[in-house]
Design a protein around this motif. Structure first.
Motif, PDB file in Angstrom:
ATOM      1  N   ALA A  75     110.058   2.713  -6.328  1.00  0.00           N
ATOM      2  CA  ALA A  75     108.637   2.474  -6.646  1.00  0.00           C
ATOM      3  C   ALA A  75     108.493   1.575  -7.867  1.00  0.00           C
ATOM      4  CB  ALA A  75     107.933   3.808  -6.887  1.00  0.00           C
ATOM      5  N   ARG A  76     109.553   0.825  -8.214  1.00  0.00           N
ATOM      6  CA  ARG A  76     109.533   0.049  -9.460  1.00  0.00           C
ATOM      7  C   ARG A  76     108.424  -1.002  -9.492  1.00  0.00           C
ATOM      8  NH1 ARG A  76     115.097  -3.600  -8.840  1.00  0.00           N
ATOM      9  NH2 ARG A  76     114.701  -4.371  -6.734  1.00  0.00           N
ATOM     10  N   LYS A  77     108.082  -1.568  -8.342  1.00  0.00           N
ATOM     11  CA  LYS A  77     107.001  -2.557  -8.317  1.00  0.00           C
ATOM     12  C   LYS A  77     105.682  -1.921  -8.755  1.00  0.00           C
ATOM     13  CE  LYS A  77     106.830  -5.474  -4.901  1.00  0.00           C
ATOM     14  NZ  LYS A  77     106.585  -6.066  -3.546  1.00  0.00           N
ATOM     15  N   TYR A  78     105.459  -0.685  -8.346  1.00  0.00           N
ATOM     16  CA  TYR A  78     104.233   0.020  -8.717  1.00  0.00           C
ATOM     17  C   TYR A  78     104.260   0.407 -10.196  1.00  0.00           C
ATOM     18  CZ  TYR A  78     103.272   0.376  -3.730  1.00  0.00           C
ATOM     19  OH  TYR A  78     103.025   0.077  -2.419  1.00  0.00           O
ATOM     20  N   LYS A  79     105.434   0.756 -10.697  1.00  0.00           N
ATOM     21  CA  LYS A  79     105.560   1.153 -12.097  1.00  0.00           C
ATOM     22  C   LYS A  79     105.297  -0.017 -13.039  1.00  0.00           C
ATOM     23  CE  LYS A  79     108.917   4.796 -11.070  1.00  0.00           C
ATOM     24  NZ  LYS A  79     110.327   5.249 -11.206  1.00  0.00           N
ATOM     25  N   HIS A  80     105.657  -1.210 -12.610  1.00  0.00           N
ATOM     26  CA  HIS A  80     105.483  -2.391 -13.455  1.00  0.00           C
ATOM     27  C   HIS A  80     104.117  -3.052 -13.249  1.00  0.00           C
ATOM     28  CE1 HIS A  80     109.569  -3.103 -15.225  1.00  0.00           C
ATOM     29  NE2 HIS A  80     109.854  -2.189 -14.321  1.00  0.00           N
ATOM     30  N   ASN A  81     103.392  -2.596 -12.265  1.00  0.00           N
ATOM     31  CA  ASN A  81     102.046  -3.105 -12.016  1.00  0.00           C
ATOM     32  C   ASN A  81     101.098  -1.901 -11.960  1.00  0.00           C
ATOM     33  OD1 ASN A  81     102.368  -6.217 -11.284  1.00  0.00           O
ATOM     34  ND2 ASN A  81     104.117  -5.151 -10.381  1.00  0.00           N
ATOM     35  N   SER A  82     100.444  -1.719 -10.864  1.00  0.00           N
ATOM     36  CA  SER A  82      99.630  -0.523 -10.650  1.00  0.00           C
ATOM     37  C   SER A  82      99.477  -0.336  -9.156  1.00  0.00           C
ATOM     38  CB  SER A  82      98.254  -0.664 -11.313  1.00  0.00           C
ATOM     39  OG  SER A  82      97.447  -1.589 -10.592  1.00  0.00           O
ATOM     40  N   PHE A  89     108.835   6.966  -1.078  1.00  0.00           N
ATOM     41  CA  PHE A  89     109.172   6.400  -2.376  1.00  0.00           C
ATOM     42  C   PHE A  89     109.968   7.400  -3.217  1.00  0.00           C
ATOM     43  CE2 PHE A  89     105.584   3.813  -1.055  1.00  0.00           C
ATOM     44  CZ  PHE A  89     106.012   2.534  -1.403  1.00  0.00           C
ATOM     45  N   ASP A  90     110.679   6.876  -4.198  1.00  0.00           N
ATOM     46  CA  ASP A  90     111.494   7.737  -5.058  1.00  0.00           C
ATOM     47  C   ASP A  90     110.674   8.400  -6.159  1.00  0.00           C
ATOM     48  OD1 ASP A  90     110.986   5.561  -6.678  1.00  0.00           O
ATOM     49  OD2 ASP A  90     113.083   5.089  -7.092  1.00  0.00           O
ATOM     50  N   THR A  91     109.369   8.154  -6.157  1.00  0.00           N
ATOM     51  CA  THR A  91     108.450   8.793  -7.092  1.00  0.00           C
ATOM     52  C   THR A  91     107.445   9.624  -6.298  1.00  0.00           C
ATOM     53  OG1 THR A  91     108.617   6.990  -8.701  1.00  0.00           O
ATOM     54  CG2 THR A  91     106.683   8.406  -8.849  1.00  0.00           C
ATOM     55  N   ASP A  92     107.290  10.870  -6.679  1.00  0.00           N
ATOM     56  CA  ASP A  92     106.373  11.756  -5.958  1.00  0.00           C
ATOM     57  C   ASP A  92     104.946  11.495  -6.427  1.00  0.00           C
ATOM     58  OD1 ASP A  92     105.393  13.682  -4.307  1.00  0.00           O
ATOM     59  OD2 ASP A  92     105.872  15.365  -5.631  1.00  0.00           O
ATOM     60  N   PHE A 122     100.801  11.259  -4.708  1.00  0.00           N
ATOM     61  CA  PHE A 122      99.925  11.405  -3.545  1.00  0.00           C
ATOM     62  C   PHE A 122      99.585  10.050  -2.944  1.00  0.00           C
ATOM     63  CE2 PHE A 122      95.516  11.432  -1.917  1.00  0.00           C
ATOM     64  CZ  PHE A 122      95.705  12.258  -0.816  1.00  0.00           C
ATOM     65  N   LEU A 123      99.254   9.084  -3.793  1.00  0.00           N
ATOM     66  CA  LEU A 123      98.882   7.760  -3.311  1.00  0.00           C
ATOM     67  C   LEU A 123     100.051   7.047  -2.636  1.00  0.00           C
ATOM     68  CD1 LEU A 123      96.650   6.546  -6.274  1.00  0.00           C
ATOM     69  CD2 LEU A 123      95.896   7.355  -4.034  1.00  0.00           C
ATOM     70  N   LEU A 124     101.248   7.188  -3.212  1.00  0.00           N
ATOM     71  CA  LEU A 124     102.421   6.559  -2.593  1.00  0.00           C
ATOM     72  C   LEU A 124     102.792   7.249  -1.292  1.00  0.00           C
ATOM     73  CD1 LEU A 124     104.698   5.757  -5.674  1.00  0.00           C
ATOM     74  CD2 LEU A 124     103.254   4.200  -4.356  1.00  0.00           C
ATOM     75  N   ARG A 125     102.512   8.539  -1.186  1.00  0.00           N
ATOM     76  CA  ARG A 125     102.760   9.237   0.079  1.00  0.00           C
ATOM     77  C   ARG A 125     101.835   8.697   1.171  1.00  0.00           C
ATOM     78  NH1 ARG A 125     103.223  13.964  -3.175  1.00  0.00           N
ATOM     79  NH2 ARG A 125     101.148  14.701  -2.543  1.00  0.00           N
ATOM     80  N   ILE A 126     100.629   8.326   0.782  1.00  0.00           N
ATOM     81  CA  ILE A 126      99.713   7.713   1.751  1.00  0.00           C
ATOM     82  C   ILE A 126     100.291   6.388   2.245  1.00  0.00           C
ATOM     83  CG2 ILE A 126      97.445   6.634   2.041  1.00  0.00           C
ATOM     84  CD1 ILE A 126      96.319   8.684   0.111  1.00  0.00           C
ATOM     85  N   ASN A 127     100.766   5.555   1.318  1.00  0.00           N
ATOM     86  CA  ASN A 127     101.383   4.282   1.697  1.00  0.00           C
ATOM     87  C   ASN A 127     102.547   4.495   2.657  1.00  0.00           C
ATOM     88  OD1 ASN A 127      99.619   3.103  -0.145  1.00  0.00           O
ATOM     89  ND2 ASN A 127     101.161   1.676  -0.902  1.00  0.00           N
ATOM     90  N   ALA A 128     103.421   5.438   2.293  1.00  0.00           N
ATOM     91  CA  ALA A 128     104.620   5.674   3.089  1.00  0.00           C
ATOM     92  C   ALA A 128     104.288   6.171   4.488  1.00  0.00           C
ATOM     93  CB  ALA A 128     105.520   6.680   2.366  1.00  0.00           C
ATOM     94  N   SER A 129     103.192   6.880   4.629  1.00  0.00           N
ATOM     95  CA  SER A 129     102.834   7.436   5.942  1.00  0.00           C
ATOM     96  C   SER A 129     102.604   6.343   6.978  1.00  0.00           C
ATOM     97  CB  SER A 129     101.583   8.315   5.818  1.00  0.00           C
ATOM     98  OG  SER A 129     100.436   7.540   5.499  1.00  0.00           O
ATOM     99  N   PHE A 130     102.204   5.154   6.530  1.00  0.00           N
ATOM    100  CA  PHE A 130     101.954   4.054   7.460  1.00  0.00           C
ATOM    101  C   PHE A 130     103.246   3.485   8.046  1.00  0.00           C
ATOM    102  CE2 PHE A 130      98.006   3.969   4.965  1.00  0.00           C
ATOM    103  CZ  PHE A 130      97.071   3.928   5.989  1.00  0.00           C
ATOM    104  N   THR A 131     104.392   3.822   7.462  1.00  0.00           N
ATOM    105  CA  THR A 131     105.660   3.268   7.962  1.00  0.00           C
ATOM    106  C   THR A 131     106.203   4.059   9.141  1.00  0.00           C
ATOM    107  OG1 THR A 131     107.095   4.596   6.498  1.00  0.00           O
ATOM    108  CG2 THR A 131     106.204   2.532   5.619  1.00  0.00           C
ATOM    109  N   LYS A 132     105.583   5.175   9.466  1.00  0.00           N
ATOM    110  CA  LYS A 132     106.080   6.014  10.558  1.00  0.00           C
ATOM    111  C   LYS A 132     105.601   5.557  11.930  1.00  0.00           C
ATOM    112  CE  LYS A 132     106.424  10.140   7.624  1.00  0.00           C
ATOM    113  NZ  LYS A 132     107.900  10.209   7.671  1.00  0.00           N
TER     114      LYS A 132
END
Length: 266
Positions: free
Chosen positions: A218-225, A143-146, A148-158
């Motif tokens: 990460a705009r979807k996360y920024k506008h929600n949670s 994600f374009d936002t650093d 920890f939680l988003l890094r966990i999400n991104a790890s599943f794409t590998k």
């Protein structure tokens, strides 16, 4: 199933300054980058020049498929010889991507979201993957936002798993294979990417995941949670796999998440 890819596309406005007088060698791989958009002009203003920068030395074209958005894209790609703007007025990302694939000149189709930035080796990664014998592939992403939680999400794409095949991973596929699968299902108004991936796997198409991150907004996360988006994603994937109707999935998705970022002020 209601696939619409084979139907002739008659009602579209085709704006192009693309010179199709390209001499293709047998070994040439022309990549058609298809970008379905809905009110994405700010993102395109950043993405298009970047694609041209990293595309130097590669054969590619860019097809912007606008669907039923409210913005005028006729000037997008002005001065760029390999940009096509396709306006058909149809609602739904599946229709947009199918229509883009129909006019594509490339033997490889790459479906890229407007808010996703590819790695610098994007085109060479695709070429090497196809030349290695794969029919299709995806990219990992971050994600374009650093966070920890988003890094966990991104790890599943590998790695291949339950969430593999989502649109943010940028599916690229041989056009011949895409056509055999009859494209995206036009009736799948949500999760059309997962539905296509399901059929792609069932057909035995060879695919891989390239561990070279795209950068996803990460705009979807920024506008929600974080919790709200993750719970929504998990619920929708489970319901999709249980066979819930696409329109019901779409209605639930729109109730669960704020989507105001898709409608920028004019």
């Amino acid at each position: 199933m209601g696939h619409t890819y084979k139907a002739l596309i008659k009602n579209y406005r085709y704006i192009s300054n693309l010179d199709y007088r390209i001499i293709h060698k047998n070994t040439c791989i022309l990549v058609s980058v298809i970008i379905p958009v809905y009110n994405e002009k700010p993102n395109l203003s950043r993405l298009l020049p970047y694609l041209h920068k990293i595309g130097k030395g590669h054969d590619f074209e860019i097809i912007i498929s606008t669907g039923a958005c409210t913005e005028d894209y006729s000037e997008c790609g002005h001065g760029m010889d390999d940009v096509v703007v396709l306006c058909n007025g149809k609602k739904g990302r599946a229709h947009q991507m199918n229509d883009g694939a129909t006019v594509a000149k490339g033997n490889i189709l790459a479906f890229l979201h407007a808010d996703v930035i590819p790695p610098k080796t994007f085109f060479s990664d695709i070429q090497k993957t196809i030349q290695s014998g794969f029919d299709a592939g995806f990219f990992s992403y971050r994600f374009d936002t650093d966070s920890f939680l988003l890094r966990i999400n991104a790890s599943f794409t590998k790695k291949d798993g339950i969430f593999t095949g989502g649109g943010d991973q940028c599916l690229f596929i041989k056009k011949s294979v895409f056509e055999k699968l009859e494209g995206f299902d036009g009736n799948q108004v949500l999760m059309e990417d997962f539905e296509f991936f399901k059929r792609m796997k069932s057909a035995g198409a060879r695919y891989t995941i390239i561990d070279n991150d795209l950068v996803v907004s990460a705009r979807k996360y920024k506008h929600n949670s974080y919790v709200r988006v993750n719970l929504s994603n998990f619920l929708l994937v489970v319901l999709f796999k249980m066979g819930f109707a696409p329109k019901k999935l779409k209605s639930l998705h729109n109730r669960l998440l704020r989507l105001d970022y898709q409608n920028p002020p004019t």
